[in-house]
Design an enzyme around this catalytic site. Structure first.
Site, PDB file in Angstrom:
ATOM      1  N   CYS A  82      -3.242   1.742   6.516  1.00  0.00           N
ATOM      2  CA  CYS A  82      -3.673   1.392   7.817  1.00  0.00           C
ATOM      3  C   CYS A  82      -4.055   2.443   8.523  1.00  0.00           C
ATOM      4  O   CYS A  82      -4.680   2.257   9.579  1.00  0.00           O
ATOM      5  CB  CYS A  82      -2.403   0.484   8.278  1.00  0.00           C
ATOM      6  SG  CYS A  82      -0.764   1.309   8.077  1.00  0.00           S
ATOM      7  N   ASN A 114       0.706  -1.178   0.039  1.00  0.00           N
ATOM      8  CA  ASN A 114       0.102   0.063  -0.049  1.00  0.00           C
ATOM      9  C   ASN A 114       0.736   1.454   0.199  1.00  0.00           C
ATOM     10  O   ASN A 114       0.532   2.524  -0.487  1.00  0.00           O
ATOM     11  CB  ASN A 114      -0.914  -0.005   1.140  1.00  0.00           C
ATOM     12  CG  ASN A 114      -0.414   0.098   2.532  1.00  0.00           C
ATOM     13  OD1 ASN A 114       0.614  -0.170   2.634  1.00  0.00           O
ATOM     14  ND2 ASN A 114      -1.144   0.757   3.570  1.00  0.00           N
ATOM     15  N   VAL A 131      -0.345 -12.746   8.823  1.00  0.00           N
ATOM     16  CA  VAL A 131       1.118 -12.906   8.781  1.00  0.00           C
ATOM     17  C   VAL A 131       1.843 -12.421  10.018  1.00  0.00           C
ATOM     18  O   VAL A 131       2.802 -13.206  10.312  1.00  0.00           O
ATOM     19  CB  VAL A 131       1.621 -12.399   7.505  1.00  0.00           C
ATOM     20  CG1 VAL A 131       3.002 -12.683   7.211  1.00  0.00           C
ATOM     21  CG2 VAL A 131       0.717 -13.015   6.276  1.00  0.00           C
ATOM     22  N   GLY A 132       1.610 -11.185  10.330  1.00  0.00           N
ATOM     23  CA  GLY A 132       2.396 -10.718  11.581  1.00  0.00           C
ATOM     24  C   GLY A 132       2.452 -11.687  12.793  1.00  0.00           C
ATOM     25  O   GLY A 132       3.584 -11.718  13.262  1.00  0.00           O
ATOM     26  N   GLU A 174       3.996  -3.985  12.378  1.00  0.00           N
ATOM     27  CA  GLU A 174       2.958  -2.822  12.055  1.00  0.00           C
ATOM     28  C   GLU A 174       1.789  -3.446  11.285  1.00  0.00           C
ATOM     29  O   GLU A 174       2.231  -4.052  10.072  1.00  0.00           O
ATOM     30  CB  GLU A 174       3.652  -1.847  11.238  1.00  0.00           C
ATOM     31  CG  GLU A 174       2.959  -0.583  12.014  1.00  0.00           C
ATOM     32  CD  GLU A 174       1.796  -0.161  11.096  1.00  0.00           C
ATOM     33  OE1 GLU A 174       0.620  -0.261  11.697  1.00  0.00           O
ATOM     34  OE2 GLU A 174       1.772   0.181  10.122  1.00  0.00           O
ATOM     35  N   GLY A 190       2.381  -5.407   7.470  1.00  0.00           N
ATOM     36  CA  GLY A 190       1.242  -6.193   6.883  1.00  0.00           C
ATOM     37  C   GLY A 190       0.135  -6.777   7.400  1.00  0.00           C
ATOM     38  O   GLY A 190      -0.141  -6.351   8.503  1.00  0.00           O
ATOM     39  N   SER A 191      -0.456  -7.792   7.293  1.00  0.00           N
ATOM     40  CA  SER A 191      -1.573  -8.375   7.865  1.00  0.00           C
ATOM     41  C   SER A 191      -1.365  -8.869   9.261  1.00  0.00           C
ATOM     42  O   SER A 191      -0.424  -9.429   9.578  1.00  0.00           O
ATOM     43  CB  SER A 191      -2.356  -9.459   6.831  1.00  0.00           C
ATOM     44  OG  SER A 191      -1.561 -10.647   6.864  1.00  0.00           O
ATOM     45  N   GLU A 246       7.816   2.750  14.212  1.00  0.00           N
ATOM     46  CA  GLU A 246       8.580   3.170  13.018  1.00  0.00           C
ATOM     47  C   GLU A 246       8.765   4.695  12.981  1.00  0.00           C
ATOM     48  O   GLU A 246       8.035   5.626  13.706  1.00  0.00           O
ATOM     49  CB  GLU A 246       7.927   2.557  11.932  1.00  0.00           C
ATOM     50  CG  GLU A 246       7.607   1.226  11.935  1.00  0.00           C
ATOM     51  CD  GLU A 246       7.634   0.564  10.342  1.00  0.00           C
ATOM     52  OE1 GLU A 246       6.392   0.508  10.014  1.00  0.00           O
ATOM     53  OE2 GLU A 246       8.524   0.338   9.839  1.00  0.00           O
TER      54      GLU A 246
HETATM   55  C1  UN1 Z   1       0.260   2.777   6.213  1.00  0.00           C
HETATM   56  O1  UN1 Z   1      -0.886   2.986   5.690  1.00  0.00           O
HETATM   57  O2  UN1 Z   1       0.601   1.707   6.417  1.00  0.00           O
HETATM   58  O3  UN1 Z   1      -0.243   8.614   7.502  1.00  0.00           O
HETATM   59  C2  UN1 Z   1       1.169   3.957   6.321  1.00  0.00           C
HETATM   60  C3  UN1 Z   1      -0.380   8.149   6.511  1.00  0.00           C
HETATM   61  C4  UN1 Z   1       0.928   7.649   5.945  1.00  0.00           C
HETATM   62  C5  UN1 Z   1       1.609   6.730   6.079  1.00  0.00           C
HETATM   63  C6  UN1 Z   1       0.516   5.251   6.229  1.00  0.00           C
HETATM   64  N1  UN1 Z   1       1.914   8.702   6.205  1.00  0.00           N
HETATM   65  O4  UN1 Z   1      -1.420   7.872   6.299  1.00  0.00           O
END
Ligand code: UN1
Length: 493
Positions: free
Chosen positions: A283, A151, A231-232, A249, A227-228, A463
């Site tokens: 995410c 993504n 899997v995580g 994450e 990722g998911s 991160e």
């Molecule tokens: C993600 O979707 O894994 O804040 C990261 C945000 C972006 C990073 C998203 N700077 O939406």
């Protein structure tokens, strides 16, 4: 004929030993963009071997010198920004403006971590004993496996690779098979910037073939995964059984809370951008909109109207607001949730289907969808859908909104729209997600601040920002006693 791309192992571009490749597909129209290797355990072994062999030399190179390579890479990225963004839109689907943002986020991270070459601060602090010096310093961990999602095909790899490298680690990078070309560009640019062979290795292929040997290889000391959840959790189990470090994450079920005193124009803009930007495949996407009951009717009407005006299409077209989702599996998952929502008693206020007419039929498009009448414990309000779907949930008081917000298996982002400073500060205190926005959407985190979440979103690590260095380094504490006698701490003399 589509261009063929290769793994990058020990400074050489090479095919997988199986000779097998797969096609990288444009999710908006099915075009084949390139052929990429389908690697297996043999490539994992070679890549880890190269990373492991180059480790001793790389960690000895002074950090400011390591950083010079990153600075050069950042400059190349700046020059190629437009090309990188266009290719990203083609392989991932996000609209060009957002792809440029993804590349920019990558550039920001490269510069930020390059700056760490002349920081990587430790502490010096007084000792409790005379004639004794006390300090702490960051040291590299070893070989890092960087496993990244599709993504953010460029930004997220930089979040992992750049802090890992500047801190003196070597890397095996396994990108998502759905966005392999952006990964190629990151690695190619670092090669051009002068990264020595073996320090960064790239292997392409299916997670099911590469994941286990990579995580379990004894020479890999840290796994950084985005990722998911499924899997995580598997990474976590395997890594912890082997006593390895890992950083995860994994996702969110983020809410925007709209109080009755909010600037509604601003809130509508924030909701639409956060729910449907990147087709909801962040995410950080806002998949729950919590609305104070007194403004429920008004805000619902405006959100539905704005969602209806969004134009689906190829991300390269200037007329497109929302691109496709990544692949057929994503379509199936999202359509599955649309069905579940209806069965649970939620109402589709707009969208709710996959358009099939004309150009739309060739790609993985889902009409931006707003669910009304959603109750906080419905599955669509608890589980991550990862598509252009958002839920409207009514509440009466701020306390109730915060409770609904906090009560999901995830804890990444929350935003609150209010003009009342007291409410904003109370919410900031009581919200339990890792990131909180006031009067802004849920997306748009900046690279110099910690990024990550609570509960099922991760395993407590962050991160980006200085926090990333805690993942990619460990502390070494050094005491130097120059008293000439054996001083005993805590012994009172
Ligand atoms: C993600 O979707 O894994 O804040 C990261 C945000 C972006 C990073 C998203 N700077 O939406």
């Amino acid at each position: 004929m589509a261009e063929e791309y290769f793994n990058y192992i020990n400074g050489k571009w090479s095919r997988a030993s199986s000779g097998k490749t797969y096609e990288n597909i444009d999710p908006a129209n099915g075009d084949v963009l390139g052929l990429f290797p389908l690697s297996g355990p043999e490539e994992v072994d070679r890549a880890v071997e190269a990373a492991s062999r180059s480790s001793a030399k790389w960690r000895k190179l002074p950090a400011p010198k390591r950083a010079e390579i990153l600075f050069r890479a950042a400059e190349i990225m700046v020059q190629r920004k437009e090309e990188l963004a266009r290719r990203m839109t083609m392989e991932m689907g996000k609209v060009l403006k957002e792809a440029r943002g993804d590349v920019q986020e990558g550039i920001d991270m490269v510069y930020y971590m390059a700056g760490e070459g002349r920081r990587l601060f430790g502490d010096t602090t007084p000792s409790e004993l005379p004639n004794k010096f006390a300090m702490s310093m960051r040291v590299p961990i070893g070989v890092v496996a960087a496993i990244t999602p599709w993504n953010f095909p460029l930004a997220i790899p930089t979040w992992k690779v750049m802090p890992a490298l500047v801190a003196g680690n070597t890397v095996v990078f396994k990108p998502s098979p759905f966005t392999p070309e952006s990964a190629y560009h990151v690695v190619k640019i670092l090669e051009e910037a002068g990264l020595p062979p073996g320090v960064l290795n790239l292997i392409y292929g299916e997670g099911s073939a590469l994941g286990v040997p990579l995580v379990e290889d004894p020479r890999v000391t840290l796994i950084s995964f985005t990722g998911s959840v499924k899997v995580g959790n598997e990474v976590a189990q395997r890594a912890s059984r082997l006593g390895k470090r890992y950083s995860l994450e994994m996702g969110g079920k983020n809410a925007i809370i709209v109080m009755e005193d909010a600037d509604l124009d601003l809130a509508v803009e924030g909701i639409i951008w956060s729910a449907f930007g990147t087709s909801g495949q962040r995410c950080t996407a806002a998949s729950r909109i919590l609305i104070q009951r007194s403004i429920l009717g008004r805000l619902t009407e405006r959100v539905v109207g704005a969602a209806e005006r969004l134009r689906l299409g190829h991300g390269l077209l200037p007329t497109t607001d929302v691109g496709p989702v990544i692949n057929q599996a994503a379509v199936d998952k999202i359509l599955g949730y649309l069905k579940i929502g209806v069965e649970e008693g939620a109402k589709v206020l707009t969208g709710g289907y996959k358009p099939t007419e004309g150009e739309m039929g060739k790609g993985y498009f889902i009409k931006p969808t707003v669910f009304g009448d959603v109750k906080p414990h419905m599955r669509i309000a608890q589980e991550e859908i990862f598509g252009p779907v958002t839920d409207l949930i009514a509440f009466d008081t701020l306390e109730e909104a915060v409770k609904i917000n906090n009560d999901t298996p995830y804890g990444l982002v929350t935003s609150i729209f209010t003009r009342d400073t007291n409410k904003a500060f109370r919410a900031m205190e009581d919200i339990t997600t890792g990131i909180v926005y006031v009067n802004a959407g849920t997306i748009g985190a900046e690279v110099h601040l910690p990024f990550g979440g609570t509960r099922g979103t991760g395993n407590g690590h962050r991160e980006a920002g200085q926090a990333a260095l805690d993942v990619f380094t460990e502390w070494k504490t050094v005491y130097v006693d120059y008293s000439g006698r054996l001083q005993k701490a805590q012994m009172g003399d």
